[in-house]
Design a protein around this motif. Structure first.
Motif, mmCIF file in Angstrom:
data_model
loop_
_atom_site.group_PDB
_atom_site.id
_atom_site.type_symbol
_atom_site.label_atom_id
_atom_site.label_comp_id
_atom_site.label_asym_id
_atom_site.label_seq_id
_atom_site.Cartn_x
_atom_site.Cartn_y
_atom_site.Cartn_z
ATOM 1 N N VAL A 134 -6.160 -1.713 -29.657
ATOM 2 C CA VAL A 134 -6.360 -0.269 -29.550
ATOM 3 C C VAL A 134 -6.767 0.333 -30.882
ATOM 4 O O VAL A 134 -7.691 1.149 -30.958
ATOM 5 C CB VAL A 134 -5.079 0.396 -29.007
ATOM 6 C CG1 VAL A 134 -5.121 1.904 -29.192
ATOM 7 C CG2 VAL A 134 -4.908 0.068 -27.519
ATOM 8 N N ARG A 159 -7.955 2.865 -17.504
ATOM 9 C CA ARG A 159 -8.045 1.536 -16.893
ATOM 10 C C ARG A 159 -8.802 1.595 -15.577
ATOM 11 O O ARG A 159 -8.718 2.577 -14.840
ATOM 12 C CB ARG A 159 -6.646 0.962 -16.624
ATOM 13 C CG ARG A 159 -5.824 0.706 -17.864
ATOM 14 C CD ARG A 159 -4.494 0.039 -17.505
ATOM 15 N NE ARG A 159 -3.609 -0.050 -18.656
ATOM 16 C CZ ARG A 159 -3.593 -1.064 -19.527
ATOM 17 N NH1 ARG A 159 -4.414 -2.086 -19.329
ATOM 18 N NH2 ARG A 159 -2.763 -1.064 -20.556
ATOM 19 N N MET A 166 1.658 -0.459 -22.156
ATOM 20 C CA MET A 166 1.174 0.908 -22.227
ATOM 21 C C MET A 166 1.129 1.338 -23.692
ATOM 22 O O MET A 166 2.099 1.093 -24.422
ATOM 23 C CB MET A 166 2.097 1.841 -21.451
ATOM 24 C CG MET A 166 1.660 3.288 -21.461
ATOM 25 S SD MET A 166 2.834 4.370 -20.591
ATOM 26 C CE MET A 166 4.110 4.514 -21.840
ATOM 27 N N PRO A 167 0.041 1.964 -24.146
ATOM 28 C CA PRO A 167 -0.008 2.431 -25.541
ATOM 29 C C PRO A 167 0.929 3.615 -25.769
ATOM 30 O O PRO A 167 0.624 4.748 -25.407
ATOM 31 C CB PRO A 167 -1.472 2.838 -25.740
ATOM 32 C CG PRO A 167 -2.230 2.188 -24.638
ATOM 33 C CD PRO A 167 -1.269 2.128 -23.483
ATOM 34 N N ASN A 207 -2.654 -5.838 -27.165
ATOM 35 C CA ASN A 207 -1.434 -5.807 -26.360
ATOM 36 C C ASN A 207 -1.531 -4.852 -25.185
ATOM 37 O O ASN A 207 -0.692 -4.888 -24.283
ATOM 38 C CB ASN A 207 -0.234 -5.416 -27.233
ATOM 39 C CG ASN A 207 0.255 -6.577 -28.094
ATOM 40 O OD1 ASN A 207 -0.197 -7.710 -27.949
ATOM 41 N ND2 ASN A 207 1.173 -6.287 -28.997
ATOM 42 N N ALA A 208 -2.550 -3.978 -25.174
ATOM 43 C CA ALA A 208 -2.755 -3.075 -24.034
ATOM 44 C C ALA A 208 -3.737 -3.644 -23.018
ATOM 45 O O ALA A 208 -3.880 -3.087 -21.921
ATOM 46 C CB ALA A 208 -3.258 -1.710 -24.517
ATOM 47 N N GLY A 229 -0.250 -1.584 -17.912
ATOM 48 C CA GLY A 229 0.033 -0.210 -18.272
ATOM 49 C C GLY A 229 1.382 0.286 -17.816
ATOM 50 O O GLY A 229 1.771 1.405 -18.139
ATOM 51 N N MET A 260 1.080 1.464 -30.252
ATOM 52 C CA MET A 260 -0.379 1.398 -30.246
ATOM 53 C C MET A 260 -1.049 2.762 -30.334
ATOM 54 O O MET A 260 -2.127 2.893 -30.915
ATOM 55 C CB MET A 260 -0.859 0.627 -29.017
ATOM 56 C CG MET A 260 -0.608 -0.860 -29.112
ATOM 57 S SD MET A 260 -1.217 -1.756 -27.663
ATOM 58 C CE MET A 260 0.084 -1.417 -26.497
ATOM 59 N N GLY A 298 -8.541 -4.493 -26.235
ATOM 60 C CA GLY A 298 -7.296 -3.787 -25.964
ATOM 61 C C GLY A 298 -6.060 -4.421 -26.554
ATOM 62 O O GLY A 298 -5.009 -3.789 -26.606
ATOM 63 N N SER A 351 -8.339 4.198 -23.410
ATOM 64 C CA SER A 351 -7.304 3.442 -22.700
ATOM 65 C C SER A 351 -7.263 3.726 -21.201
ATOM 66 O O SER A 351 -6.339 3.290 -20.515
ATOM 67 C CB SER A 351 -5.933 3.714 -23.315
ATOM 68 O OG SER A 351 -5.595 5.086 -23.247
#
Length: 618
Positions: free
Chosen positions: A181, A232, A217-218, A209-210, A371, A555, A207, A230
């Motif tokens: 991110v 999706r 989820m950030p 870890n997202a 997410g 994030m 992305g 972000s």
């Protein structure tokens, strides 16, 4: 000279170059540890479909066959597979991954190979993480391959017919390393400022870890750029790649791992990256570099000053600090999901997994969907687990995904594969325990998904001109060079000491200190290297203490760092300055530029219609 008179060559076939991977997964996240990407049979206990390829053999002859593979639990051999080679009327079939050793060359027999097509097939036998790096054909009777050659890039390049030096991939105003991110935000913001940008990511999707490979989820500050990138789609993919591809000055290099950097004095002039597929090496030159890798990789490669582990309590006056500094850090996590099938779902016995999980039988802490994490899960029997931790005045049980964490006392740069594998064994063993303890209740329970990609924890952090501390955050210290705000609790993961618990794949404790819940300032001096003058940093590895990093790491916060570093890089290029020089001489101008980026919501204007619909619902 006749065909038979020609010397028998050595032939290298990299597994990642197989024409058809079948159900095998391209695994490249540990290339720096073991020398190369490889194919992984990640079948959750169900054998995956075959991988296959065909190579043209120029010289007929008798060949010895070697396979570089890993018996990842040597006492049990759970990752067994077969290599099948077929050449004219000659055929070789060998079971591999059972040699009782880690990454090494396992002999697979000898084969008379005719000139022409040679068909190779990888046939998985277990579905439990069989792994194949490469197949090597040597002249019959030649010495066995030398294991140190595993990481000899020159040897691999020569046998693959690749150039001896990296190929020039161009010169950019800004080179961003890391496709999470924070890196996506940095690249997108820099491109919108008119900079030519290269974004290098070692994953097939953006992305970090997202991404839908992991699915967090950030959290943290929810700025306009974060909300935009972000969004999706139905499969969990982020909009980041579509947005960057719409920018005419941005170039995205997916599945490219940075492995070297070149310096001239105090400046980085270029970085080298290798493609996971094909092995082509590229050299990218740049004016400014932004490290958003999460692991401070450019700092490690360029010799920048870094921080690691926990600082002693008295070094920064931090209330949560240990009495003495140590190397404990947040570990890595694997996300997973189970489901109840419509019919019974048998699962093999996994003694090699229950060696790690013991009698643990609680699958709480699942990813519900990309997410949306922190979901409950089934448990069975008089489960001897560590208790679920409770948060808030209501003492509600919190089924957190990050309880499944390991590696806090290990070197994250050299033991990443071991950490991932330990967590896999823990999950497989726990799942087997749940089914075995209550077989009627959980007859239909099956594993729907386990991430093979680790959600990375804490690595090295940069030392900038200021090191942000717990005290700075808690007391809202004023900084003249504060450009952005971050938000979030102190999220401190506490690990068991070695031997303290049989369930070392779980956290000992989790401190969630929401302090006053107000945003705090991050000075620009935390966003660049103190000793490499054109290197900025965005994400959890900026210049912070371990404890400050437990909040900065979210994030959404990293996206704010990305925006600020993009503005700083663009202004450095425009003025011929360094980041430190911006603080000393051009701070007002830098603040104004960051303000323009953070105040401007692009309203998803670059997204295709299907993304815009999702964005409208977000």
């Amino acid at each position: 000279m006749s065909q038979k008179d020609r010397s028998t060559p050595t032939i290298l076939i990299e597994a990642e170059d197989f024409r058809d991977h079948g159900g095998w997964t391209l695994e490249s996240q540990f290339s720096h540890e073991m020398g190369s990407p490889y194919l992984l049979a990640h079948g959750l206990g169900r054998p995956v479909t075959d991988a296959s390829t065909t190579v043209e053999v120029e010289v007929a002859g008798d060949y010895d066959v070697w396979v570089r593979c890993s018996d990842w639990v040597p006492s049990h051999h759970p990752g067994r597979f077969q290599l099948v080679l077929e050449s004219a009327d000659s055929r070789l079939e060998k079971e591999l991954g059972n040699h009782g050793s880690g990454w090494s060359w396992q002999p697979a027999g000898s084969l008379a190979v005719a000139a022409g097509p040679l068909v190779l097939t990888l046939h998985d036998l277990t579905g439990f993480e069989g792994r194949c790096d490469a197949v090597l054909l040597t002249p019959a009777g030649a010495p066995a391959p030398d294991e140190p050659l595993r990481g000899d890039a020159a040897w691999r390049r020569r046998l693959r017919g690749l150039p001896p030096e990296p190929v020039d991939a161009g010169t950019f105003d800004v080179v961003v390393v890391g496709g999470g991110v924070s890196g996506c935000a940095a690249a997108l913001a820099a491109a919108r400022l008119g900079q030519t940008v290269a974004l290098l990511s070692d994953r097939p999707v953006l992305g970090g870890n997202a991404s839908n490979e992991i699915g967090l989820m950030p959290r943290g500050t929810q700025g306009a750029l974060l909300r935009e990138l972000s969004v999706r789609d139905a499969s969990g993919n982020l909009a980041a790649q579509s947005l960057l591809e719409a920018e005419p000055t941005a170039t995205v290099f997916l599945e490219h791992r940075v492995f070297a950097s070149q310096r001239e004095g105090a400046r980085i002039v270029s970085v080298d990256a290798v493609a996971a597929r094909g092995g082509q090496e590229l050299r990218l030159r740049g004016s400014m570099f932004i490290d958003a890798s999460g692991i401070a990789i450019l700092g490690v490669l360029s010799g920048a000053a870094t921080l690691f582990g926990r600082e002693a309590k008295d070094e920064f006056g931090e209330s949560y600090g240990p009495d003495e500094a140590d190397d404990m850090h947040h570990g890595n996590t694997l996300f997973f999901r189970t489901r109840m099938a419509d019919e019974p779902a048998p699962f093999p016995e996994v003694p090699w997994a229950t060696e790690v999980s013991k009698d643990y039988a609680n699958l709480s802490g699942q990813l519900i969907r990309p997410g949306l994490d922190n979901g409950p899960g089934p448990s069975a029997g008089a489960n001897p687990s560590t208790p679920e931790f409770r948060f808030g005045s209501g003492a509600d049980v919190f089924p957190a995904t990050h309880f499944w964490e390991y590696g806090q006392w290990l070197d994250p740069y050299t033991t990443g594969e071991h950490i991932r594998d330990h967590l896999m064994r823990a999950l497989y063993g726990t799942f087997a325990n749940v089914k075995a303890l209550e077989p009627e209740r959980y007859a239909n329970l099956e594993l729907e998904w386990i991430a093979h990609v680790s959600a990375k924890g804490e690595f090295r952090r940069y030392r900038g001109d200021h090191v942000l501390s717990e005290v700075d955050i808690r007391e809202h210290v004023h900084f003249d060079d504060a450009l952005i705000e971050n938000n979030g609790a102190f999220c401190i993961h506490c690990a068991f000491e070695e031997g303290e618990s049989p369930y070392d794949f779980r956290l000992k404790d989790w401190i969630w200190d929401e302090r006053d819940k107000k945003p705090y300032a991050v000075p620009f001096r935390c966003l660049y290297s103190a000793d490499v003058e054109n290197l900025l940093a965005a994400g959890k590895h900026i210049s912070v203490t371990h404890l400050a990093g437990s909040s900065v790491k979210f994030m959404g916060n990293g996206a704010q760092h990305g925006v600020a570093t993009a503005a700083g890089a663009a202004l450095c290029n425009d003025l011929g300055e360094t980041p430190r020089g911006l603080v000393e001489r051009h701070l007002d101008r830098l603040k104004a530029l960051v303000g323009e980026l953070t105040d401007c919501d692009h309203d998803h204007h670059s997204l295709p219609p299907e993304w815009q619909e999702e964005a409208g619902e977000a």
